[in-house]
Design a protein around this motif. Structure first.
Motif, PDB file in Angstrom:
ATOM      1  N   LEU A 115     -30.421 -40.410  10.815  1.00 49.27           N
ATOM      2  CA  LEU A 115     -29.129 -39.979  11.350  1.00 49.27           C
ATOM      3  C   LEU A 115     -28.864 -40.581  12.722  1.00 49.27           C
ATOM      4  O   LEU A 115     -27.720 -40.909  13.065  1.00 49.27           O
ATOM      5  CB  LEU A 115     -29.075 -38.452  11.431  1.00 49.27           C
ATOM      6  N   LYS A 118     -26.832 -43.615  13.053  1.00 51.37           N
ATOM      7  CA  LYS A 118     -25.429 -43.522  12.658  1.00 51.37           C
ATOM      8  C   LYS A 118     -24.544 -42.872  13.726  1.00 51.37           C
ATOM      9  O   LYS A 118     -23.329 -42.781  13.552  1.00 51.37           O
ATOM     10  CB  LYS A 118     -25.306 -42.699  11.366  1.00 51.37           C
ATOM     11  N   ILE A 185     -26.596 -32.320   8.813  1.00 50.62           N
ATOM     12  CA  ILE A 185     -25.580 -32.684   9.798  1.00 50.62           C
ATOM     13  C   ILE A 185     -25.439 -31.601  10.872  1.00 50.62           C
ATOM     14  O   ILE A 185     -25.375 -31.893  12.072  1.00 50.62           O
ATOM     15  CB  ILE A 185     -24.224 -32.952   9.123  1.00 50.62           C
ATOM     16  N   PHE A 188     -28.270 -31.723  13.309  1.00 49.95           N
ATOM     17  CA  PHE A 188     -28.171 -32.904  14.164  1.00 49.95           C
ATOM     18  C   PHE A 188     -27.102 -32.708  15.237  1.00 49.95           C
ATOM     19  O   PHE A 188     -27.332 -32.991  16.418  1.00 49.95           O
ATOM     20  CB  PHE A 188     -27.857 -34.156  13.346  1.00 49.95           C
ATOM     21  N   GLU A 210     -19.519 -41.512  15.429  1.00 49.38           N
ATOM     22  CA  GLU A 210     -20.228 -42.021  14.258  1.00 49.38           C
ATOM     23  C   GLU A 210     -19.954 -43.511  14.091  1.00 49.38           C
ATOM     24  O   GLU A 210     -18.844 -43.985  14.311  1.00 49.38           O
ATOM     25  CB  GLU A 210     -19.786 -41.284  12.993  1.00 49.38           C
TER      26      GLU A 210
END
Length: 346
Positions: A115, A118, A185, A188, A210
């Motif tokens: 993650l 990204k 998500i 994070f 992102e």
């Protein structure tokens, strides 16, 4: 499944703009502090903000994967999905069995790392003249850029999956349980948003942006990995904005010093001071000229240049004291690497 913590709500959503709920009021202006370097000068000239990886940040607890833990076993199906393209079924079973005995740390760290490639974090401050921000982030030799918070938010978030949010300052960095979540998500986003309250003097607002293949600077982490940096896509962490959004530039207390400049001071009968400065031949010459040329070429900035420093306060006090303030100056380019500064402006 939403996660509530310290007055903030972290939400499961594809659109980052809806991912964090809070009741904080956006300040009128946001500020970015810079030390003087080629990267910082290029960023100002090109209208770019760097979206940091967590490994780039100066607080090792900030955005850390150590904020994730598994209170219950993580499903084998999650391992199958995650390692599908790199391990065969027997290898996945072996990893799952070993990792289950170790609190699923391998899976947690590697998923967090995936993650982190990204997303990027752009740190801004609502503090204009804080006593600590200048020495911590510019060393008094750098500069600060002022933006309209609303205009910058619109510019950064339009056409991107991004959100501007205040940092959630907390007494304790409580870990978040990932074991019963189908998506990581929310954990994070939570981990990118909380910091110890000791940092609250920064009044930090940050963009979470992102991107694709933003890169992972493994080499910045001590004793945790021997992996080489994952470079990512070229320029993926440089987030563009309109240069005209730069409303003011304030130069540090020691920006103009005799190691950098030769200067000549003058003062007229009205107390207006003029200083003519010339950049010396030194390691910083190109960066100094690049920044001052940028300021002098842009009409808005040319009329909104300030110098920060300490100023005496006498009015309505028994004992005078000093505090940080700033003074407006006029900056004009008069030759190659030569500039005129006029003080005492109203």
């Amino acid at each position: 499944m939403d996660y509530h913590h310290n007055g903030f709500v972290y939400k499961q959503t594809d659109a980052l703009k809806n991912s964090i709920g809070h009741d904080k009021k956006l300040p009128d202006n946001l500020f970015k502090y810079y030390s003087l370097s080629k990267k910082s000068v290029d960023a100002i000239i090109n209208g770019e903000l760097y979206a940091s990886h967590p490994f780039d940040l100066n607080d090792v607890f900030d955005c850390s994967h150590n904020l994730w833990y598994a209170n219950k076993p993580i499903k084998f199906e999650n391992y199958e999905w995650f390692y599908d393209k790199v391990l065969d079924k027997e290898e996945v079973i072996k990893v799952f069995e070993q990792d289950s005995r170790q609190g699923h740390r391998k899976f947690i760290v590697e998923f967090w790392t995936l993650l982190s490639d990204k997303f990027g974090i752009i740190s801004m401050s609502g503090q204009e003249s804080d006593l600590l921000m200048w020495p911590h982030y510019s060393g008094e030799y750098g500069f600060q850029v002022k933006f309209s918070a609303r205009k910058l938010e619109k510019d950064i978030t339009e056409g991107r999956n991004a959100v501007l949010t205040p940092v959630n300052y907390v007494d304790k960095l409580e870990m978040i349980d990932v074991s019963e979540r189908d998506s990581f998500i929310v954990p994070f986003i939570y981990s990118t948003n909380i910091k110890y309250k000791n940092w609250s003097y920064e009044n930090e607002w940050r963009f979470l942006v992102e991107g694709k293949g933003m890169g992972i600077p493994y080499s910045k982490v001590g004793f945790e990995t021997i992996l080489e940096d994952h470079k990512g896509n070229d320029g993926a962490r440089l987030i563009k904005y309109e240069v005209d959004l730069q409303e003011e530039i304030t130069l540090g207390k020691h920006f103009f010093n005799p190691r950098r400049f030769v200067y000549n001071k003058m003062e007229d009968e009205n107390g207006v001071k003029t200083i003519q400065v010339k950049v010396r031949e030194c390691d910083e010459s190109a960066n100094l000229i690049g920044l001052l040329d940028h300021i002098s070429f842009h009409e808005k900035l040319r009329g909104n240049v300030f110098l920060t420093g300490h100023y005496l306060v006498f009015e309505d006090v028994i004992t005078p004291y000093i505090e940080r303030g700033k003074e407006k100056v006029s900056l004009t380019k008069i030759g190659e690497g030569e500039y005129s500064l006029i003080y005492g402006l109203r």
